[in-house]
Scaffold this active site. Structure first.
Site, mmCIF file in Angstrom:
data_model
loop_
_atom_site.group_PDB
_atom_site.id
_atom_site.type_symbol
_atom_site.label_atom_id
_atom_site.label_comp_id
_atom_site.label_asym_id
_atom_site.label_seq_id
_atom_site.Cartn_x
_atom_site.Cartn_y
_atom_site.Cartn_z
ATOM 1 N N GLY B 32 -51.150 64.444 -34.712
ATOM 2 C CA GLY B 32 -51.921 64.815 -33.527
ATOM 3 C C GLY B 32 -52.620 66.149 -33.634
ATOM 4 O O GLY B 32 -53.456 66.474 -32.801
ATOM 5 N N CYS B 241 -61.101 34.686 -22.289
ATOM 6 C CA CYS B 241 -62.347 34.683 -23.072
ATOM 7 C C CYS B 241 -63.065 33.346 -22.894
ATOM 8 O O CYS B 241 -62.452 32.279 -22.979
ATOM 9 C CB CYS B 241 -62.025 34.914 -24.545
ATOM 10 S SG CYS B 241 -63.427 34.656 -25.645
ATOM 11 N N CYS B 244 -63.003 31.459 -26.598
ATOM 12 C CA CYS B 244 -61.789 31.036 -27.290
ATOM 13 C C CYS B 244 -60.589 30.936 -26.337
ATOM 14 O O CYS B 244 -59.507 30.548 -26.749
ATOM 15 C CB CYS B 244 -61.470 31.961 -28.447
ATOM 16 S SG CYS B 244 -60.768 33.536 -27.958
ATOM 17 N N CYS B 266 -64.256 37.875 -26.060
ATOM 18 C CA CYS B 266 -63.480 38.819 -26.854
ATOM 19 C C CYS B 266 -64.396 39.890 -27.436
ATOM 20 O O CYS B 266 -65.443 39.571 -27.999
ATOM 21 C CB CYS B 266 -62.821 38.112 -28.038
ATOM 22 S SG CYS B 266 -61.465 37.059 -27.593
ATOM 23 N N CYS B 272 -61.684 36.274 -32.179
ATOM 24 C CA CYS B 272 -62.270 35.159 -31.434
ATOM 25 C C CYS B 272 -62.594 33.997 -32.376
ATOM 26 O O CYS B 272 -62.248 32.843 -32.112
ATOM 27 C CB CYS B 272 -63.531 35.639 -30.722
ATOM 28 S SG CYS B 272 -64.055 34.571 -29.380
#
Lengths: 258, 292
Positions: B32, B241, B244, B266, B272
């Protein structure tokens, strides 16, 4: 009042190269006491205040603070993390210009809440309730809590700055010309408010001002500075009613009478 | 002059790669923490992923398989041109399959498929400093990181709630890494934040213009900041979606016509396509097939 001083200042000097900022200042500040530092501009008041509040390192001399655990600590020898923690919990600093002490782009509520969040408060509802309470105490309407300080008048900004500093219940507050730039009636209201808060909370305060009326109203004790030296100190009423040094006499006699 | 003398693997010269690798190693050792590095001029404008490209170039080897995505898609300009760039300068294998890739350079998404050990995700970062919009001074933000003074980050979230009634930050949502540094996860939707937590893959972040590299090593704690009474939440979508039928994935809105027609699909194109190849169909695809 407890039996030991809150702040012990011993022989503090600050030089800017060969120029003198302030020289050989020693005093003690007691819990609950309000000390005013007065003098004309360039006399070293603000330098001294900066040295006391660790915003500047003194060239020589020692400033010791009575911590909550009962120990005296030399401020110059503290680690930066500890010093900054002290500054945002046990101390407050009220700037002459509220824009220096406030975050102008976040709401009044967040300004007051910032210190709480800095010490680990993570409950939104509680932070907001505390902020609302403090706004009320400094006479700002509660429905202004989501307004930015930009939308506030000068006097309101200054009161907001005070609330922001007092929210963590500090024991010592430094004020640099807190009433500078405000008109007389707003000044009077602010002074009244500060006097009430200092009394209710048992705060100690060091107030730098060139305005003797402010010193008279707020402070118990005062120090008069000239050319970096403290030339006279004593109880406020004594110094103002019976000034001993020629310079203090000049200062007192130059107050405008209406 | 031989051909070899004018050519260096993966565009950057070896000294530059060495410098970037050192920055990456340091970043991995301090999760970080933003490590400054001497960012180079790249043959593309700032904001197009110069930081990510430099990180990828520094870690890429001849055996790697590279995938590049832009907002989840493999076929948009940024993804296509960066993929072509590395094919040209490093001659590496490229893929659009998340599973097959060893290095995935991404702009603002984490693939839906869970990443596994051995994979590296390289993020393109525009502004690495999470405190920047609250505190403009670099000297001050560095000090705040050093002293762990992160109260200000919550001031931003407080403002969000005060203005909108809920935390309205939806992307670049600040996280705390391994209980120490507050980090900007680059402008990924906050939907992806939970995927960073305890991920098996190595995550590297490169900011070219701001000259910073930071990292989240595998199995590292990544916690999104929040309030006790306003806990962190990811986005939720009403519909699956349209192509899909996937649920629990991040969807993009696509306008279909000028009569208010729209669909949600997606954002991860590979995910997808993979699902459709396995016989899943959303309502729009099913309609289309029925019409045929």
């Amino acid at each position: 009042m407890s039996a030991v001083p809150l702040l012990k200042v011993n022989d503090v000097s600050k030089f800017y190269g060969s120029r003198i900022g302030c020289r050989n200042v020693s005093f003690e500040l007691w819990p609950g006491e309000v000390l005013a530092i007065v003098g004309e501009s360039g006399s070293g008041k603000t330098t001294l205040l900066s040295c006391l509040s660790t915003r500047l390192m003194p060239t020589s001399g020692v400033v010791e603070y009575h911590m909550r655990d009962g120990q005296y600590r030399d401020l110059a020898r503290m680690g930066e993390a500890e010093r900054r923690f002290l500054m945002r919990t046990d101390w407050g600093f009220v700037h002459q210009n509220p824009a220096d002490g406030l975050r102008m782009t976040v709401s009044a509520g967040a300004n007051v809440g910032e210190r709480l969040m800095a010490v680990g408060d993570r409950h939104y509802g509680n932070i907001r309730a505390t902020a609302a309470d403090w706004l009320r105490r400094v006479e700002i309407e509660e429905d202004r809590i989501d307004d930015q300080p930009r939308a506030f008048s000068g006097g309101m900004r200054q009161r907001l700055q005070i609330a922001r500093n007092l929210v963590t219940s500090p024991r010592l507050v430094f004020m640099d010309e807190p009433t500078g730039g405000l008109d007389v009636s707003v000044q009077a209201r602010l002074l009244d408010l500060v006097r009430g808060l200092v009394h209710d909370l048992g705060l100690s305060a060091i107030i730098v001002t060139h305005d003797l009326a402010v010193a008279r109203l707020l402070s118990h004790r005062m120090m008069v500075m000239k050319d970096g030296l403290v030339i006279e100190q004593g109880l406020t009423d004594r110094v103002l009613d019976d000034p001993r040094e020629p310079y203090t006499q000049l200062l007192v006699s130059s107050i405008l009478q209406v | 002059m031989t051909d070899l003398a004018t050519y260096n693997f993966a565009y950057l010269d070896e000294q530059t790669k060495r410098m970037i690798r050192r920055a990456i190693l340091k970043a991995i050792s301090i999760p970080g923490y933003q490590v400054p590095f001497a960012s180079r001029e790249m043959p593309m404008p700032y904001g197009w992923g110069t930081g990510g490209v430099q990180v990828t170039a520094a870690i890429l080897g001849p055996d790697d398989v590279l995938k590049v995505i832009d907002q989840g898609a493999d076929d948009t300009t940024n993804a296509v041109s960066i993929r072509a760039f590395f094919q040209k300068v490093a001659n590496v294998a490229v893929t659009t399959k998340t599973r097959e890739a060893t290095i995935i350079q991404t702009r603002h998404r984490i693939p839906e498929e869970t990443l596994t050990a051995g994979q590296t995700l390289v993020y393109q970062v525009p502004i690495p400093e999470p405190l920047r919009f609250l505190e403009p001074r670099e000297t001050e933000t560095r000090k705040m990181h050093a002293l762990e003074e992160y109260g200000l980050m919550h001031v931003k979230l407080y403002e969000d709630i005060a203005r909108n009634g809920h935390i309205a930050t939806t992307y670049a949502y600040p996280v705390k890494v391994e209980g120490r540094y507050v980090m900007d996860p680059s402008p990924t939707p906050k939907f992806d934040n939970p995927k960073m937590h305890m991920s098996e893959a190595l995550q590297l972040f490169g900011a070219g213009r701001e000259k910073r590299i930071y990292a989240v090593p595998p199995y590292t704690e990544v916690v999104s900041l929040d309030f006790e009474d306003h806990p962190f939440e990811i986005q939720h979508f009403d519909k699956p979606c349209a192509l899909c039928g996937a649920e629990q994935v991040y969807l993009d809105e696509v306008i279909l016509d000028d009569k208010g027609g729209r669909m949600f699909v997606c954002s991860d194109t590979d995910h997808c396509e993979d699902r459709r190849a396995h016989g899943h169909a959303g309502h729009l695809l099913a309609q289309q097939e029925a019409a045929e």
